[in-house]
Design an enzyme around this catalytic site. Structure first.
Site, short mmCIF file in Angstrom:
data_model
loop_
_atom_site.label_atom_id
_atom_site.label_comp_id
_atom_site.label_asym_id
_atom_site.label_seq_id
_atom_site.Cartn_x
_atom_site.Cartn_y
_atom_site.Cartn_z
N ASN A 34 8.52 39.39 74.12
CA ASN A 34 9.21 39.55 75.40
C ASN A 34 10.48 40.39 75.29
OD1 ASN A 34 9.97 36.74 74.12
ND2 ASN A 34 11.79 37.42 75.22
N SER A 161 12.73 42.77 57.40
CA SER A 161 13.99 43.40 57.81
C SER A 161 14.62 44.13 56.64
CB SER A 161 14.96 42.34 58.32
OG SER A 161 16.25 42.89 58.53
N TYR A 186 20.29 34.54 57.62
CA TYR A 186 19.30 35.35 58.35
C TYR A 186 18.53 36.27 57.39
CZ TYR A 186 17.25 39.00 61.20
OH TYR A 186 16.37 39.89 61.76
#
Length: 325
Positions: A34, A161, A186
């Site tokens: 989304n 990432s 993260y």
């Protein structure tokens, strides 16, 4: 064969990021479809004629993304799947509601990135970023296993990432209870995802599965370099001008989606590969890049796998599930 897919001088066929091959009749699930990179992965896959399912915990954000995709791809076959990776107990119900006989690919893209303390946990008691980004996708893969195996050539594409490259896993503190720093946590959650994708492929190969597990990463991708997709994303003229110097080194999220899209669609992709931007791994068209450094440590990957099984209670008896031995 058309010139855009013909062989190049390197021996590999050329890949046109603006005209990926048709995929009508195939079904793809994009977690976090989304917004951000996931939105552009979904938009680009929708343009191939495939059925694209946006996995999102927010019905309103998913509805906005569906409207935007259909405005760009009028014939798009897209729909929303309620999906909350931070709630492991809900994942089987979500997969059951897919209501498909097979799944040709899943793109593990959704993620939580926190910038500031304090440390937060999921309802299940896991650190929020590790629990959502890694453990949620780990367990989701188990429930999707039968659907992926039913496809002629199913794929699990895990979006890592660039931030993970400078991190190392602390196997004694996977939940960051002793050392919680948001950016580090993260990065480690994304590194765990990348270890998972590589270890999954090793286990799939050992089981002679037709399913491939592939890694992709977007390089450097900024909102300010990303084209507008209202109401999903709106870029102001001022933000665009301020970001122009950065565009020499990095790119927007539309281009950041290219490696994952190629990992889903390109018939030359092989399991265990890592796809990223061509220019210093930060920007440009997608290419396979070498898996190197700490990502080659299979002992760490295996230990993470075992720990993930214990933390999620994954069942080794389901398909090629994450605890397959």
């Amino acid at each position: 064969m058309s010139s855009r897919s013909g062989p190049s001088r390197s021996g590999h066929h050329r890949w046109d990021v603006h005209r990926p091959p048709p995929a009508r009749g195939r079904t793809f699930l994009v977690t976090g479809g989304n917004a951000g990179i996931g939105y552009f992965v979904a938009e680009q896959l929708a343009g191939t004629g495939a059925t694209v399912v946006l996995g999102s915990r927010s019905p309103d954000k998913a509805a906005a993304a569906l409207v935007s995709i259909r405005s760009r791809v009028p014939s798009a076959d897209v729909r929303h799947l309620p999906l909350d990776l931070a709630d492991p107990a809900s994942l089987k119900t979500s997969v059951d509601s897919l209501d498909v006989d097979r799944l040709d690919a899943v793109v593990h893209n959704a993620g939580v990135a926190l910038d500031d303390p304090p440390r937060r946990e999921t309802a299940h008691g896991d650190e929020l970023m590790f629990g959502t980004n890694h453990l949620g996708h780990f367990l989701l893969t188990q429930w999707l296993a039968p659907l992926l195996a039913a496809a002629p050539a199913g794929r699990v594409v895990t979006v890592g990432s660039f931030a993970a490259k400078s991190e190392r896993l602390d196997l004694a503190d996977l939940q960051s209870t002793e050392d919680y720093r948001p950016k580090r946590t993260y990065g480690r959650s994304k590194l765990a995802q990348m270890y998972f994708g590589l270890e999954l492929d090793r286990r799939l190969r050992a089981a002679n599965s037709t399913v491939l597990s592939v890694l992709a990463h977007p390089g450097g991708a900024l909102d300010s370099l990303t084209p507008s997709r209202p109401p999903v994303h709106v870029r102001t003229a001022g933000a665009r001008l301020r970001a122009l110097p950065a565009g020499l080194l990095i790119q927007g999220k539309e281009a950041g989606a290219w490696p994952a899209v190629r990992a889903v669609l390109d018939p030359e992709v092989r399991g265990g590969q890592l796809w990223g931007p061509r220019v210093f791994g930060l920007r440009g068209r997608p290419r396979a890049e070498p898996v190197k450094g700490h990502l080659t440590d299979t002992a760490v990957a295996a230990r993470l796998w075992d720990a993930s099984c214990e933390l999620t209670g994954a069942d080794p008896a389901l398909g090629f599930g994450p605890c397959l031995r």
